[in-house]
Every structure is written in C-alpha cells, then in structure tokens.
Enzyme design. Structure first.
Site, PDB file in Angstrom:
ATOM      1  N   CYS A   2      -2.391  -8.626   6.160  1.00 20.30           N
ATOM      2  CA  CYS A   2      -3.562  -9.096   6.875  1.00 20.30           C
ATOM      3  C   CYS A   2      -4.828  -8.515   6.259  1.00 20.30           C
ATOM      4  CB  CYS A   2      -3.484  -8.696   8.349  1.00 20.30           C
ATOM      5  SG  CYS A   2      -1.925  -9.115   9.132  1.00 20.30           S
ATOM      6  N   ARG A  50      -4.832 -12.524  10.333  1.00 21.12           N
ATOM      7  CA  ARG A  50      -3.386 -12.362  10.234  1.00 21.12           C
ATOM      8  C   ARG A  50      -2.716 -13.329   9.268  1.00 21.12           C
ATOM      9  NH1 ARG A  50       1.586 -13.053  14.598  1.00 21.12           N
ATOM     10  NH2 ARG A  50       2.991 -11.652  13.490  1.00 21.12           N
ATOM     11  N   LEU A  51      -1.841 -12.761   8.440  1.00 27.08           N
ATOM     12  CA  LEU A  51      -0.864 -13.523   7.673  1.00 27.08           C
ATOM     13  C   LEU A  51       0.483 -13.201   8.294  1.00 27.08           C
ATOM     14  CD1 LEU A  51      -0.072 -15.283   5.219  1.00 27.08           C
ATOM     15  CD2 LEU A  51       0.108 -13.167   3.885  1.00 27.08           C
ATOM     16  N   ILE A  53       4.182 -12.568   8.985  1.00 28.57           N
ATOM     17  CA  ILE A  53       5.361 -12.256   8.185  1.00 28.57           C
ATOM     18  C   ILE A  53       6.535 -11.873   9.084  1.00 28.57           C
ATOM     19  CG2 ILE A  53       6.311 -10.794   6.374  1.00 28.57           C
ATOM     20  CD1 ILE A  53       4.120 -12.591   5.330  1.00 28.57           C
ATOM     21  N   ASN A  75      -3.030  -3.599   8.621  1.00 28.52           N
ATOM     22  CA  ASN A  75      -2.781  -4.424   7.439  1.00 28.52           C
ATOM     23  C   ASN A  75      -1.615  -3.808   6.696  1.00 28.52           C
ATOM     24  OD1 ASN A  75      -2.915  -5.882   5.007  1.00 28.52           O
ATOM     25  ND2 ASN A  75      -4.495  -4.550   4.177  1.00 28.52           N
ATOM     26  N   GLY A  76      -0.508  -4.552   6.530  1.00 27.31           N
ATOM     27  CA  GLY A  76       0.617  -4.037   5.767  1.00 27.31           C
ATOM     28  C   GLY A  76       1.951  -4.339   6.413  1.00 27.31           C
ATOM     29  N   GLU A  77       2.949  -3.573   6.021  1.00 24.49           N
ATOM     30  CA  GLU A  77       4.301  -3.710   6.559  1.00 24.49           C
ATOM     31  C   GLU A  77       4.927  -2.326   6.696  1.00 24.49           C
ATOM     32  OE1 GLU A  77       5.503  -6.468   7.603  1.00 24.49           O
ATOM     33  OE2 GLU A  77       4.265  -7.972   6.586  1.00 24.49           O
ATOM     34  N   ILE A 291       5.216 -17.058 -15.236  1.00 23.82           N
ATOM     35  CA  ILE A 291       4.312 -17.881 -16.030  1.00 23.82           C
ATOM     36  C   ILE A 291       4.458 -17.496 -17.491  1.00 23.82           C
ATOM     37  CG2 ILE A 291       2.648 -18.214 -14.178  1.00 23.82           C
ATOM     38  CD1 ILE A 291       0.844 -16.200 -15.648  1.00 23.82           C
ATOM     39  N   SER A 363       7.575  -7.490  -6.315  1.00 22.58           N
ATOM     40  CA  SER A 363       7.128  -7.281  -7.694  1.00 22.58           C
ATOM     41  C   SER A 363       7.837  -6.076  -8.294  1.00 22.58           C
ATOM     42  CB  SER A 363       5.609  -7.076  -7.744  1.00 22.58           C
ATOM     43  OG  SER A 363       5.281  -5.732  -7.459  1.00 22.58           O
TER      44      SER A 363
END
Length: 636
Positions: A2, A50-51, A53, A75-77, A291, A363
């Site tokens: 977020c 908010r995103l 998840i 913001n985070g997890e 990519i 990642s």
C-alpha cells in the site's frame, strides 16, 4: 502492499483538514488502486491507499484496534502473521479480520515497540495511541518499504511512503540540499541518510520513532542491526543443508497471498533459485516473466527460458528495444529524487509484464549483498589480501602516485583498469571500497562543480558516509565491512528503492525472499571462504543449489540487468547529451561548469570516451529538478 501518509501536530491537538491528507494520498494512488481511507482526530490524520493482497475483502485501513485505543496505517506484509495471531489469541487478543494489519495492532498493544522484533516481513507503518497521544513510526529491518518524514513550518510532522505525497502539502520546505547533490553524484542515488530536499528526511531501515505530543522530537531508535563479527563453525555439507532450509523457509513464507502470485526470472543464480524453490513448494505451475533486449550482449532471455522449461513454469517474455529511452520522464516521476541506476528502466518493464497476470511477484534481490556475489566483492577480498602484505606507509605514496599518472580506461574490464586498482590500493579497505562502489570519483566531481557549488558543499565529501559505516561496522575483515555497508547504504538506497518504485508504479507487490533476516544473519556468520572462493562469489549458495540448478546457470559469469545508455547517447539521445549543459533547469542552478559538461557530451558522442554514466546522472538530475521546481525554489 500500500501507500501511507499522515499528519501529527507536535504541540497541540488542533483540528486537522482531511482534504489536505486526501491530496497527499491521491499523489500515491498508484501504490494502492484497490481502496482508500482517511481518519482524523484532534491533532492527527492518517491516510491509506490499499493494494489488496491478504484478506482481500476485509482489513480496511486506517484500522482501529479491537479496544479502539490505537489506529494503524501500514504498508507491507507480515509473513508470520498467522503464527503471531495464534500466540496473541492465546493471551486474550480478539480479532475481527483475517489479515496481518490487525496482528500488528494486537502486537503493539501487548509488547509496545518491542513488537518489531517479532514481525517477520517488509513494512513501514504508523500507530497513533489515542490515550497516550503518541505516534509510533517504524520501518523494516532492511528498508524494503520506504518512509519519508518532514517537520512543517506550523509544527506538524508529516510522513508518507513517497516524496511526492509530501510535495502535495503546501507548507513543505522545498529548498534543495546541496549535500544531497554531492551524494547523488557520488553514488547515483540519494542515500537514506539524506533527502534531496532540506525539509525532508527518511526514517532509516531498522529504525523506529516514538513521538509524544508536547515533547521535543526524539531521535530515531535503531531496533535491528546485523553483525559480521562472529564466524560459524561446521562441516561444509551441514552449512549447505542449513542454508537450503533457510532458503526454502524464506521462499515458502512469501508465497502466501489471496491474489495471483508469480516471480521475476532473469536466468541468473538468484531468480532461478527462487523459482526452483517455488516450483518445489507449489502444486501448480509457477507464473514467471522475463524481458530481453534486442542487443545480444545484454540479453539473458535464453537462460530464463531454460529455467522456465526445466521447472515447467507458465512463462511469459517480452523484448525491450533500446529506443525505450523515451521513458526517461516517466522514471523521473516515479522516483521524485534523482536516481541514476539505469537498470530501473528494464525493472519497470518487467514489473509491467508481471502485472498483466499477477499481483505479487517474488524477486531474487539480496543474495549478492548477503553472500558476496558482486565482482567488487571479489576485488575487495583480493585487494585486502594484498594490503595485508604491504605497509600503509608504502602503499599510499607508491600506489597513489602511480594511480594519478596511469591513463583512465573505463572501457576495459575491471581487472585491466589499473588506474582504479592502483588508487584503491593506495587507501585502506574502506577507502578502496568507497572508490569501487562509487559512480563518479571525487576528483571527477571536483572538475564538474562550479566555484559556486564548491562553496556550497564546503568540506563535505560523500565518501565520508561509506568510510564511517565500514570503519564502525561489527565486522572482522574488509569483505565483512563491504557487505555490511552494502546492506546499510547501497541496498536501501539503490536496489530496494528501484524495486519499490517501479513495482508500485504499476500496482504490483514485489517480495524479496533472499532478504529474509534469518537468512541474512546466517550468511553474515559464514567464513569468508564459504562466501568467496577463488573467482567465485556466493560460493556456499551456489553449492547448496547444485541439486536444483544446472552448473552452467550456477557458475556462469554474472551478468547485470543493464540498459544500453552508452549507445543511446551516441544515437537517439546524442542531442539530449549536448543539451544537458544548457538545460533550463540544471543550467539555472549554477552548480556545474557548463564548459566541462559540454566537453563530456562531445567526447562521448564522438566516441573519444565513454561518459555515459555521468551523462545519465546529469540527465536524471535535470529531470528530477524539473519536477521539484514545479514548486517554489530549487536553487540553493
């Protein structure tokens, strides 16, 4: 994942204007396209984008604690939130949601600031205690998630996930810090110890801040650090087994999501290791993306395809053309502060590709810092061994004099750049590493600066940050010191900033399993020959993954995620290179010797020298200043 923002009046509980906070949150709407919320009380305002998840339908923010005493924006997890929730529930805590936000609130109410050591994850959050009238701000161990701070002229403390949210506030001091320009020219980014604007600071990684209304602003407290001072003992196979267990634990803990999840796959050791362990733990094909470039020397996509085929992933690839230079202004808008790591552009493109099918992507970032995987670590290790045989009284005069007269050869591989090596050997380990990791050496910066800017920066030199960090590091060797400095300066300032801004720009959550703090703490205790052996870095990690990855993936020469800026400035950006010295924004500052900048551009375009990196730095500085100058006064 977020975006957060907030206002806290330091002196009194005056009414807060929610519209002002809404404008700050609107500036970071890309970080949270799924929802928004603002909460105000006398003297405080908290905002959230908010995103979704975890607990997609629930866990709205700002969130109140079960007893209504505390309010959170986060913001985070938190990857161990389920285990923590059970522990807290056993001690009487009540939960209304299935997400990790409420677990942070319950942990805060039970343990106070000490709750941080129990949180495993990436985070930046703020908790306002309505009874104590305190604001608690915290940032995760490594600085995966950012937090910008500013004390405004009316006595308000403002904070936000990105600088652009603070820029939305009319009382922000927007004057440029000349020492941040010096830092940027040295490193290619503005480190967390400073901000481009005098009126803004950053909460450092692994730090927290407890602010009480009516009392002076306290100093931030460091709640986590890493030590390289101890050495783990044990057989090689036992260390490999322990490492593999930690890798599995780190990867699987980050696979928890209520939305589609995948991984970036470059075909290098780190991303391939993450994908291999994801495939091992997953009951369905892992979604991967990569990519490639239409410049063969820069393209790793064939390696990524091999790993995708080996593990049967649902793989998507896209070719990026060198004419992607047209995205320069978009990059400047993402980062706010000048940011010259040219790999930000392909990182943004792979994030865009990932976001087409997933909301979370794992990642491979962090392994190079943890296990000594950069070529500079090999050189540091080798140069330190040479320093040990030569007294400083001999090294300084002899190597310094030779380095000063030896011709510069940026075009050559590092082992053949004798000038760089000689100047590095002339100093101690910290001085050598500062020179190795820097983008623009001090003698080159001095030639670029105008007399006006020389006066502005005074005696300050950007290298002092690296020297102080390394010399005070809890470490036993020069390699230890270098890795410690990477984790404290380079990682949050460059790598994590790059991944956070480029992923959040497209509403994608990026997770870094190889930055699990338990994995890092293990790696920091490894003997040097378990990190660097011969010409191999990341030695133990590569050997631990031999049962999962083919040898030519594990032991091939490291290839960075690069952008062809050298050819851009001799082709489509040649005109831009010539214009940098006279650009309206950069030229008006009076910071640089315009004739020297013109000569850099002319020599590069004509093929007489490779000045691509410094030209890219100046270009990104110009674009950043252009955005900051939309508000008053960028000149110092």
């Amino acid at each position: 994942m977020c975006g957060i923002a907030g206002l806290f009046h330091l002196n009194d509980a005056r009414p807060m204007d929610p519209a002002r906070l809404e404008r700050m949150c609107d500036a970071i709407a890309h970080r949270g396209p799924d929802g928004q919320g603002v909460w105000t009380a006398p003297g405080v305002a908290l905002g959230h984008r908010r995103l979704s998840i975890i607990d997609v339908a629930g866990s709205p923010q700002p969130m109140a604690s079960a007893d209504g005493r505390a309010m959170l924006v986060f913001n985070g997890e938190i990857y161990n939130f389920r285990e923590l929730r059970e522990e807290l529930r056993a001690s009487g805590a009540r939960f209304r949601t299935d997400g990790d936000s409420e677990v942070i609130l319950a942990a805060w109410e039970k343990w106070g600031p000490d709750c941080l050591s129990r949180l495993h994850g990436m985070f930046a959050f703020a908790i306002y205690d309505l009874e104590a009238r305190t604001l608690f701000l915290a940032r995760d161990r490594l600085g995966v998630k950012p937090l910008f701070l500013a004390t405004l002229s009316d006595g308000t403390l403002a904070f936000a996930s990105e600088l652009k949210a603070l820029l939305a506030h009319p009382l922000l001091d927007r004057s440029i810090d000349p020492l941040a320009v010096e830092d940027y020219l040295a490193w290619g980014y503005v480190p967390d110890t400073r901000s481009m604007l005098k009126g803004v600071s950053k909460l450092a990684a692994g730090h927290s801040l407890l602010v009480e209304r009516g009392k002076p602003m306290p100093a931030a407290r460091q709640w986590w650090d890493i030590s390289f001072a101890e050495r783990r003992k044990g057989k090689e196979q036992d260390l490999e087994a322990e490492l593999l267990h930690l890798l599995r634990q780190a990867v699987t803990s980050r696979m928890v999501a209520d939305v589609p999840l995948g991984a970036f796959l470059s075909g290098g050791v780190d991303s391939s290791s993450v994908v291999a362990l994801m495939a091992e733990a997953s009951g369905q094909p892992v979604k991967t993306c990569s990519i490639g470039f239409d410049v063969a020397a820069l393209d790793e996509s064939a390696y990524a395809r091999r790993i995708a085929e080996q593990f049967g992933t649902d793989h998507r690839a896209r070719l990026v053309s060198p004419d992607d230079f047209q995205a320069v202004d978009a990059l400047a808008a993402m980062f706010d502060e000048p940011f010259a790591d040219a790999s930000a552009l392909p990182t943004w493109r792979v994030c865009q590709l990932a976001r087409e099918t997933v909301t979370v992507a794992l990642s491979g970032d962090g392994a190079d810092e943890a296990f000594a995987g950069y070529r500079r670590h090999l050189f540091q290790h080798g140069e330190d061994r040479l320093r040990a045989f030569l007294p400083a009284a001999l090294r300084g005069p002899v190597f310094g004099a030779l380095g000063a007269i030896y011709p510069k050869a940026d075009w050559a591989p590092r082992p053949l750049r004798a000038k760089t090596t000689l100047l590095s050997l002339a100093g101690d380990s910290a001085q050598g590493y500062a020179r190795a990791i820097g983008v623009t050496p001090p003698e080159h910066r001095a030639k670029l600066y105008s007399p006006h800017f020389q006066r502005l920066r005074g005696d300050y030199r950007a290298e002092s940050l690296m020297l102080e960090t390394m010399r005070n590091a809890p470490a036993r060797s020069g390699l230890d010191q270098a890795q410690y400095a990477d984790l404290k300066i380079w990682l949050p300032g460059d790598i994590l900033t790059k991944v956070d801004r480029t992923s959040m720009a497209v509403g994608l959550e990026a997770r870094e399993p190889l930055l699990d703090h338990r994995l890092l703490e293990f790696a920091a205790t490894l003997p040097e020959n378990m990190r660097v052996k011969g010409q191999q870095g990341k030695w133990l990690m590569k050997h631990a993954m031999r049962g999962h990855l083919p040898g030519d993936i594990l032991f091939r020469q490291k290839q960075g995620f690069v952008t062809p800026i050298e050819s851009w400035f001799r082709g489509p950006l040649a005109g831009t290179a010539h214009d940098i010295a006279d650009s309206t924004t950069l030229g008006q500052t009076g910071w640089f010797d315009a004739g020297r900048v013109r000569a850099l551009a002319q020599d590069h375009v004509a093929g007489r020298a490779n000045n691509a990196r410094i030209l890219w730095q100046l270009l990104m500085l110009d674009r950043s200043l252009g955005r900051l100058s939309q508000a008053p006064a960028t000149k110092v």
